[in-house]
Motif scaffolding. Structure first.
Motif, short mmCIF file in Angstrom:
data_model
loop_
_atom_site.label_atom_id
_atom_site.label_comp_id
_atom_site.label_asym_id
_atom_site.label_seq_id
_atom_site.Cartn_x
_atom_site.Cartn_y
_atom_site.Cartn_z
N VAL A 140 0.90 -1.14 -0.04
CA VAL A 140 -0.06 0.02 -0.04
C VAL A 140 0.93 1.18 -0.21
O VAL A 140 1.61 1.71 0.81
CB VAL A 140 -0.99 -0.09 1.40
N THR A 141 0.88 1.99 -0.95
CA THR A 141 1.92 3.11 -1.32
C THR A 141 1.06 4.42 -1.66
O THR A 141 -0.13 4.36 -2.20
CB THR A 141 2.93 2.79 -2.31
N GLU A 142 1.86 5.40 -1.61
CA GLU A 142 1.11 6.57 -2.51
C GLU A 142 0.85 6.33 -3.80
O GLU A 142 -0.26 6.69 -4.47
CB GLU A 142 2.11 7.92 -2.31
N ALA A 143 1.77 5.66 -4.38
CA ALA A 143 1.31 5.33 -6.05
C ALA A 143 0.24 4.64 -6.28
O ALA A 143 -0.59 4.92 -7.32
CB ALA A 143 2.51 4.68 -6.63
N ASN A 144 -0.04 3.64 -5.44
CA ASN A 144 -1.23 2.83 -5.86
C ASN A 144 -2.53 3.19 -4.85
O ASN A 144 -3.51 2.51 -4.96
CB ASN A 144 -0.77 1.29 -5.61
N GLY A 145 -2.47 4.47 -4.36
CA GLY A 145 -3.55 5.07 -3.60
C GLY A 145 -3.73 4.54 -2.38
O GLY A 145 -5.23 4.26 -1.92
N CYS A 146 -3.00 4.79 -1.53
CA CYS A 146 -2.96 4.61 -0.03
C CYS A 146 -3.82 5.55 0.85
O CYS A 146 -4.18 6.69 0.09
CB CYS A 146 -1.40 4.74 0.68
N MET A 147 -4.33 5.15 1.92
CA MET A 147 -5.22 6.13 2.74
C MET A 147 -4.28 7.22 2.91
O MET A 147 -2.90 7.30 3.03
CB MET A 147 -5.69 5.54 3.61
N ARG A 148 -4.80 8.53 3.23
CA ARG A 148 -4.28 9.70 3.82
C ARG A 148 -5.26 9.97 5.22
O ARG A 148 -6.38 9.93 5.02
CB ARG A 148 -4.46 10.81 2.72
N LEU A 149 -4.62 10.08 6.10
CA LEU A 149 -5.19 10.39 7.66
C LEU A 149 -4.60 11.80 7.97
O LEU A 149 -3.53 12.08 7.79
CB LEU A 149 -4.54 9.18 8.61
N VAL A 150 -5.74 12.54 8.67
CA VAL A 150 -5.49 13.66 9.32
C VAL A 150 -5.53 13.60 10.66
O VAL A 150 -6.18 13.25 11.66
CB VAL A 150 -6.55 14.64 8.94
N VAL A 195 -3.11 -0.36 10.05
CA VAL A 195 -3.31 0.99 10.90
C VAL A 195 -4.53 0.81 11.75
O VAL A 195 -5.44 0.18 11.08
CB VAL A 195 -3.25 1.98 9.87
N VAL A 196 -4.64 1.24 12.95
CA VAL A 196 -5.91 1.12 13.48
C VAL A 196 -6.29 2.56 13.83
O VAL A 196 -5.41 3.69 14.32
CB VAL A 196 -5.91 0.47 14.99
N PHE A 197 -7.64 3.21 13.14
CA PHE A 197 -7.76 4.29 13.23
C PHE A 197 -9.14 4.68 13.89
O PHE A 197 -10.12 3.83 14.00
CB PHE A 197 -7.65 5.17 12.09
N HIS A 198 -9.42 5.75 14.78
CA HIS A 198 -10.83 6.33 15.13
C HIS A 198 -11.63 6.57 14.37
O HIS A 198 -11.55 6.92 13.12
CB HIS A 198 -10.36 7.66 16.04
N SER A 199 -13.05 6.08 14.64
CA SER A 199 -14.21 6.41 13.45
C SER A 199 -14.40 8.16 13.17
O SER A 199 -15.13 8.26 12.29
CB SER A 199 -15.63 6.02 14.17
N ASN A 200 -13.79 9.09 14.01
CA ASN A 200 -14.05 10.29 13.61
C ASN A 200 -12.62 10.77 12.94
O ASN A 200 -12.50 12.17 12.64
CB ASN A 200 -14.35 11.11 14.82
N THR A 201 -11.54 10.05 12.78
CA THR A 201 -10.62 10.53 12.04
C THR A 201 -10.89 10.57 10.58
O THR A 201 -11.29 9.90 9.77
CB THR A 201 -9.43 9.39 12.04
N LEU A 202 -10.56 11.92 10.07
CA LEU A 202 -10.64 12.23 8.70
C LEU A 202 -9.92 11.27 7.78
O LEU A 202 -8.68 11.30 7.96
CB LEU A 202 -10.30 13.54 8.29
N HIS A 203 -10.22 10.76 6.76
CA HIS A 203 -9.25 10.12 5.88
C HIS A 203 -9.80 9.86 4.22
O HIS A 203 -11.11 10.24 4.12
CB HIS A 203 -8.99 8.70 6.35
N SER A 204 -8.91 9.84 3.36
CA SER A 204 -9.36 9.69 2.16
C SER A 204 -8.24 9.03 1.35
O SER A 204 -7.32 8.51 2.11
CB SER A 204 -9.41 11.17 1.34
N SER A 205 -8.60 8.61 0.16
CA SER A 205 -7.35 7.95 -0.53
C SER A 205 -7.39 8.44 -2.01
O SER A 205 -8.79 8.77 -2.58
CB SER A 205 -7.26 6.35 -0.60
N GLY A 206 -6.46 8.27 -2.84
CA GLY A 206 -6.21 8.90 -4.35
C GLY A 206 -6.45 7.72 -5.36
O GLY A 206 -6.58 6.60 -4.82
#
Length: 277
Positions: A140-150, A195-206
């Motif tokens: 899972v990399t930036e090139a193949n569309g990994c998540m972005r987390l704030v 990765v474990v993330f909170h249900s209010n964590t902003l995230h997206s992926s390209g």
């Protein structure tokens, strides 16, 4: 799979509450996830459907609510996974849902900025005492569309959901404000990391700009004390989670997909306002 020691778990819980997410590296061996990876045809899984993104692209996934005795029903019940979910949520949990989210090579689709709880609370969920553990089935990399987390966006509460292009997501003005305070972090993972993330964590992926598929197994949990009052589906109601020992990953299943019943979002009223096909 390896275990998570007390010191590592303590650090993860602190990171989760501070930043809204935390990483576990090399949790699974390559051969443990290989049967799942090999069972995907062109990156696709049984029960597949597509969600329309803001640009009209089709983001593919499969979702299931109940856990069978196949590989994808075993993994969400493994004791090291459940114990971590309980540690970050702060009490007993039950399975909310799981999904395979993938991007085929050169797929232009994306996930727009959103918080999971903003959609899940429609079930009469009082608090965002919910988390997701997302396992990298392949690289899972930036090139193949990994998540972005704030980072620290989980502290903002449930932000407004609005129409975004041809889809919906978190209000872009709220996203811009969050990103100004804390730039997004690329969630790059090696196979077997999660990765474990909170249900209010902003995230997206390209989009996937590479020739390598991006496949993630994403398992979500709700606190037992946070059970819904108006579940949109019986599968979301409080149910006992039959936790399995870690060695069940090696010996507790015979089929990858087996008896799992996949969600048909349009037919079951679970499209959450998205256009699906």
């Amino acid at each position: 799979m390896r275990t998570i020691g007390d010191a590592e778990r303590t650090g993860l819980v602190a990171e989760y509450h501070q930043r809204g997410f935390g990483y576990v590296r090399a949790m699974f061996d390559d051969d443990e996830l290989a049967p799942l990876a090999a069972s995907l045809v062109d990156g696709s899984a049984p029960g597949a459907f597509a969600v329309t993104d803001s640009l009209g692209g089709k983001q593919e996934l499969s979702v299931w609510l109940d856990l069978a005795d196949d590989l994808i029903g075993i993994i969400p019940r493994l004791e090291p996974i459940v114990a971590l979910a309980e540690a970050v949520v702060g009490g007993p949990v039950y399975h909310w849902h799981s999904k395979l989210s993938w991007k085929r090579p050169r797929a232009t689709s994306l996930w727009d900025w959103h918080q999971d709880y903003a959609f899940w609370k429609e079930n009469g969920i009082d608090r965002p005492d919910m988390c997701t553990i997302a396992i990298a089935v392949g690289p899972v990399t930036e090139a193949n569309g990994c998540m972005r987390l704030v980072p620290e966006s989980h502290r903002l509460g449930a932000l407004p959901v609005v129409e975004v292009g041809e889809s919906q997501g978190t209000d872009p003005a709220a996203v811009d404000e969050a990103l100004a305070a804390h730039p997004a972090e690329l969630c790059e993972l090696d196979p077997g990391d999660f990765v474990v993330f909170h249900s209010n964590t902003l995230h997206s992926s390209g989009p996937n700009l590479s020739e390598v598929p991006r496949t993630m197994l994403m398992m979500s949990y709700n606190a037992v004390a946070n059970a819904p009052t108006a579940a949109l589906h019986p599968g979301y109601e409080l149910d006992d989670l039959a936790v399995l020992p870690a060695d069940a990953l090696a010996s507790g299943w015979t089929e990858v997909f087996g008896a799992t019943a996949f969600v048909d979002p349009a037919a079951e009223g679970l499209d959450q306002g998205y256009d699906t096909e």
